[in-house]
Scaffold this motif. Structure first.
Motif, short mmCIF file in Angstrom:
data_model
loop_
_atom_site.label_atom_id
_atom_site.label_comp_id
_atom_site.label_asym_id
_atom_site.label_seq_id
_atom_site.Cartn_x
_atom_site.Cartn_y
_atom_site.Cartn_z
N GLU A 1 -3.62 -5.24 7.72
CA GLU A 1 -2.53 -4.31 7.42
C GLU A 1 -1.30 -4.70 8.23
O GLU A 1 -1.36 -4.88 9.44
N TYR B 1 1.73 -3.15 3.82
CA TYR B 1 1.05 -4.04 2.87
C TYR B 1 -0.13 -4.72 3.56
O TYR B 1 -0.26 -4.68 4.78
N LYS C 1 0.82 -1.22 0.00
CA LYS C 1 0.00 0.00 0.00
C LYS C 1 0.85 1.27 0.00
O LYS C 1 0.39 2.32 -0.42
#
Length: 202
Positions: free
Chosen positions: A32, A25, A7
């Motif tokens: 998360e 990520y 992310k």
């Protein structure tokens, strides 16, 4: 369930040669998570690979060379700061300024050993292999080649403490049987060379 996906990333330490990033990520369950990644790429380069699916460039070359006249494997014994000892390795080095792989191989082989590249076996060589994907995105081209010339250290950089050598099958066997410090790539290559000889290089 969904695939793991990066992310974003945040630099923790940035230097000229290697940097450390905190990578955010989502794992396969959508949770998360964070992972620390060591990379030779800048934040901008790494974001393009992670977030925009750009092609990941090759960072370095690993050179598996056979000396044509001597019919021996080229090996180096190099001092490495992280382990504070000398270790058997294959010649290797970074790809500079987006140069092509053959140029990198020719330059690094000459610099570390004094030997001259003759030819590359492109069938057995591989353009992109990952060294330690649990901690770094670093990738290398693993190159089988023929070389010639005389070994010398006169082309080495000041921070390179390297002894280059030519290894016969019998010497390869002796290194493998002794309690030597060996890089995993060199270890596997010594095993292969001892059993198969020159067939991979030509």
């Amino acid at each position: 369930m969904e695939n793991s996906k990066i992310k974003g990333l945040k630099p923790l330490v940035e230097t000229d040669f290697v940097s450390l990033y905190d990578v955010e990520y989502k794992n396969k369950k959508g949770q998360e998570k964070h992972w620390m990644v060591s990379s030779r790429k800048s934040k901008e380069e790494l974001e393009k690979v992670y977030l925009e699916n750009n092609e990941d460039k090759i960072d370095a070359v690993v050179i598996c060379a056979l000396h044509k006249a001597e019919n021996k494997l080229v090996l180096i014994n190099q001092y490495r700061v992280p382990i504070n000892k000398y270790i058997y390795e294959l010649p290797a080095g970074l790809v500079d300024n987006n140069e092509d792989i053959e140029t990198s191989v020719r330059r690094e082989l000459k610099e570390e050993t004094g030997l001259d590249l003759i030819s590359i076996n492109k069938i057995n060589s591989k353009d992109k292999l990952y060294l330690s994907p649990g901690m770094t995105d670093e990738s290398v081209a693993f190159v089988y080649c023929l070389c010639d010339g005389e070994i010398t250290d006169k082309y080495q950089e000041d921070d390179e403490d390297i002894k280059a050598m030519l290894i016969s099958k019998e010497e390869a066997k002796n290194i493998l049987e002794n309690e030597e410090s060996i890089d995993i790539k060199a270890y596997l290559m010594l095993q292969i060379f001892e059993k198969l000889g020159e067939s991979l290089f030509i």
